[in-house]
Write a protein that holds these residues in place. Sequence first.
Motif, mmCIF file in Angstrom:
data_model
loop_
_atom_site.group_PDB
_atom_site.id
_atom_site.type_symbol
_atom_site.label_atom_id
_atom_site.label_comp_id
_atom_site.label_asym_id
_atom_site.label_seq_id
_atom_site.Cartn_x
_atom_site.Cartn_y
_atom_site.Cartn_z
ATOM 1 N N MET A 1 0.827 -1.212 0.000
ATOM 2 C CA MET A 1 0.000 0.000 0.000
ATOM 3 C C MET A 1 0.860 1.261 0.000
ATOM 4 O O MET A 1 0.523 2.257 -0.644
ATOM 5 N N ALA A 2 1.988 1.211 0.732
ATOM 6 C CA ALA A 2 2.863 2.384 0.827
ATOM 7 C C ALA A 2 3.494 2.708 -0.519
ATOM 8 O O ALA A 2 3.928 3.837 -0.756
ATOM 9 N N THR A 3 3.580 1.686 -1.401
ATOM 10 C CA THR A 3 4.300 1.885 -2.656
ATOM 11 C C THR A 3 3.382 1.773 -3.882
ATOM 12 O O THR A 3 3.850 1.851 -5.014
ATOM 13 N N LEU A 4 2.084 1.604 -3.649
ATOM 14 C CA LEU A 4 1.122 1.480 -4.747
ATOM 15 C C LEU A 4 1.139 2.750 -5.588
ATOM 16 O O LEU A 4 1.070 2.723 -6.813
ATOM 17 N N GLN A 5 1.221 3.862 -4.869
ATOM 18 C CA GLN A 5 1.411 5.172 -5.488
ATOM 19 C C GLN A 5 2.869 5.500 -5.186
ATOM 20 O O GLN A 5 3.220 5.709 -4.037
ATOM 21 N N LYS A 6 3.730 5.517 -6.210
ATOM 22 C CA LYS A 6 5.174 5.617 -5.923
ATOM 23 C C LYS A 6 5.506 6.816 -5.021
ATOM 24 O O LYS A 6 5.259 7.956 -5.396
ATOM 25 N N PRO A 7 6.057 6.541 -3.811
ATOM 26 C CA PRO A 7 6.402 7.652 -2.924
ATOM 27 C C PRO A 7 7.790 8.202 -3.267
ATOM 28 O O PRO A 7 8.626 7.462 -3.786
ATOM 29 N N LYS A 8 8.022 9.481 -2.969
ATOM 30 C CA LYS A 8 9.368 10.024 -3.144
ATOM 31 C C LYS A 8 10.290 9.412 -2.097
ATOM 32 O O LYS A 8 11.488 9.268 -2.314
ATOM 33 N N LEU A 9 9.714 9.075 -0.950
ATOM 34 C CA LEU A 9 10.503 8.553 0.162
ATOM 35 C C LEU A 9 9.712 7.455 0.867
ATOM 36 O O LEU A 9 8.527 7.624 1.133
ATOM 37 N N LEU A 10 10.398 6.339 1.154
ATOM 38 C CA LEU A 10 9.751 5.236 1.870
ATOM 39 C C LEU A 10 10.371 5.125 3.261
ATOM 40 O O LEU A 10 11.592 5.054 3.401
ATOM 41 N N LEU A 11 9.531 5.145 4.296
ATOM 42 C CA LEU A 11 10.012 5.060 5.677
ATOM 43 C C LEU A 11 9.590 3.729 6.287
ATOM 44 O O LEU A 11 8.396 3.439 6.368
ATOM 45 N N LEU A 12 10.559 2.922 6.701
ATOM 46 C CA LEU A 12 10.257 1.617 7.304
ATOM 47 C C LEU A 12 10.773 1.619 8.732
ATOM 48 O O LEU A 12 11.982 1.661 8.963
ATOM 49 N N ASP A 13 9.861 1.595 9.691
ATOM 50 C CA ASP A 13 10.249 1.694 11.098
ATOM 51 C C ASP A 13 10.218 0.310 11.742
ATOM 52 O O ASP A 13 9.205 -0.087 12.298
ATOM 53 N N GLU A 14 11.343 -0.414 11.688
ATOM 54 C CA GLU A 14 11.424 -1.781 12.240
ATOM 55 C C GLU A 14 10.205 -2.594 11.821
ATOM 56 O O GLU A 14 9.541 -3.212 12.655
ATOM 57 N N HIS A 15 9.922 -2.592 10.529
ATOM 58 C CA HIS A 15 8.652 -3.159 10.091
ATOM 59 C C HIS A 15 8.613 -4.675 10.141
ATOM 60 O O HIS A 15 7.570 -5.269 9.894
ATOM 61 N N THR A 16 9.745 -5.309 10.460
ATOM 62 C CA THR A 16 9.712 -6.773 10.595
ATOM 63 C C THR A 16 9.927 -7.218 12.041
ATOM 64 O O THR A 16 9.980 -8.408 12.335
ATOM 65 N N ALA A 17 10.032 -6.243 12.958
ATOM 66 C CA ALA A 17 10.413 -6.572 14.341
ATOM 67 C C ALA A 17 9.355 -7.401 15.069
ATOM 68 O O ALA A 17 9.678 -8.176 15.963
ATOM 69 N N ALA A 18 8.090 -7.231 14.677
ATOM 70 C CA ALA A 18 7.032 -7.929 15.409
ATOM 71 C C ALA A 18 6.714 -9.298 14.787
ATOM 72 O O ALA A 18 5.769 -9.956 15.191
ATOM 73 N N LEU A 19 7.506 -9.699 13.776
ATOM 74 C CA LEU A 19 7.188 -10.938 13.060
ATOM 75 C C LEU A 19 8.143 -12.061 13.447
ATOM 76 O O LEU A 19 9.256 -11.820 13.907
ATOM 77 N N ASP A 20 7.699 -13.293 13.238
ATOM 78 C CA ASP A 20 8.598 -14.420 13.509
ATOM 79 C C ASP A 20 9.682 -14.435 12.429
ATOM 80 O O ASP A 20 9.508 -13.859 11.357
#
Lengths: 265, 304
Positions: free
Chosen positions: A161-180
């Motif tokens: 969803m964050a990249t469906l409309q190409k963003p100038k900047l993508l911010l990922l805040d520990e986006h895998t930290a809560a996953l196994d």
Amino acid sequence: MLDIKNVRKTFNKNTINEKKALNGINLHLNEGDFVTVIGGNGAGKSTMLNMVAGVYPIDSGKIEIDGINISRYPEYKRAQYIGRVFQDPMMGTAAGMEIQENMALAYRRGKTRGLSWGIKSEEKAFYYEAIQKLGLGLQDRMTNKVGLLSGGQRQALTLLMATLQKPKLLLLDEHTAALDPKTARKVLDITQEIVKEQNLTTLMITHNMKDAISIGNRLIMMHEGRIIYDVSGEEKKKLEVEDLLKKFEEASGEEFSNDRMILAK
Amino acid sequence: MSGLLVSLQDAVVQGVLWGIMVLGVYITYKLLDIADLTVDGSFALGGCVCAVMILNFHVDPWVALAVAAIAGMMAGAVTGLLHTIFEIPAILAGILTQIGLWSINLRIMGGKSNVPLLKTDTIMSRFIDFTGLNKQIASLVIGIGIAVIMIGLLYWFFGTEIGSAMRATGNNESMIRAQGVNTNWTKLLALVISNGLVGISGGLVCQSQKYADIGMGTGAIVIGLAAIVIGEVLMGRLRSFGSKLTSAVVGSVIYFVIRAVVLRMGMNANDMKLLSAAIVAVALCVPVVVRKLRLKKSYTEGGE
């Protein structure tokens, strides 16, 4: 591309809980830079991303994207330039709405919303194709409520969803930290694929030093609201986890304090 | 027996007319998770404005109804501004508007607490003259007609881009803000639309009962919540948005039928508010109790 100039932020100013979260931070990102961000607890990593996204106003300094000063834009207005994925899988999607409705909301990021239909039938084929690429089988569940998805599926969807409309900047805040670990790996692979395909300028906070070294073309280390180490290109590729730990001690005069990072090395 | 029949018919008519208010409450309570207490005030506001427009300004009853809607929307906007710009908790913002409206409503009615519409035209009386139907059937037809139109409009609106963004605001504010939506604006707009519906409902009830009263909106929010709860119990299995809106109106009808029956059975009319409050309280308590019991039950000392 992104310019952070001498940005300062203090929480709970003039109280006993005063916390200088950002201490005159400077950072310049080139178009297409994929930067991993590491640092101890309370180093200001998330604060930096939140300041860029506009969650809180900054105290002083300047934040520019492509030369546009966005320092005083509210969060929703900055969203036209910025795609975000949060640490908490619950935060990036609307649980009570369908997968395709969520995608339609994201597809309109930065556009004026009017009284035309919220999800047009010609869009659906595009969403189907996009979500199929994730390889999670979600394309057959387009009318399912997002609340029915697992954490990993939700993070992958948020990323899409964050990249469906190409963003100038993508911010990922520990986006895998809560996953196994296995799901985290999958989401990380999807991340790299999407960033490469769209050549996105990206800031990714991670607590995994190996990932921080192997992913992206540049690495920055933060401590007490400052960037204490900035490395890119060949030099970054040659780094070892031990080098990072040593660099941290050199720069800060302390042992590395983030338990999760030590454990994840 | 015929007495019961008449009071049941009356109840159905009232239920439909109040049902339009319940649609308004549904928007704020179910879609945005705000218990908007403005409703008590804006319902009476709709009634008072309608009565005064017809009696003192001699406007067409349909125009009076439109003015009642606009008045309701303005009341919703006040609550919305207090809540979004000035960050007053939604419940308190609603109470402030509601209390303020009490005085405003008295001013509108020229200091009187009751304005009768005895010999004037209303939407209902015109319809009766035109079709020759009896009073109750005429009110019912008009009520159902307006309810169907409103449900249709709401169904359309919440499918649009702005409407979807509004639903997402109630779902996950941080998500929709990250998608570039000003959530202050969507919340404000929701309160405006909601109270517009409440104003229309107040205006219709006023025209149907042929008077406006300063106390006509007291407890409206509780009636609205009770009707939503009843509607969910009866039609909770239906998932589409249109049927959920319909269930709010149906719930309202059932509420007024229950009320007519218990009053008929000899309950003191003054106790009715206690019954409404009890219905809502029980409906809110049951899911919590069930959850806690399940938790207790699922605990075993030795594990698997």
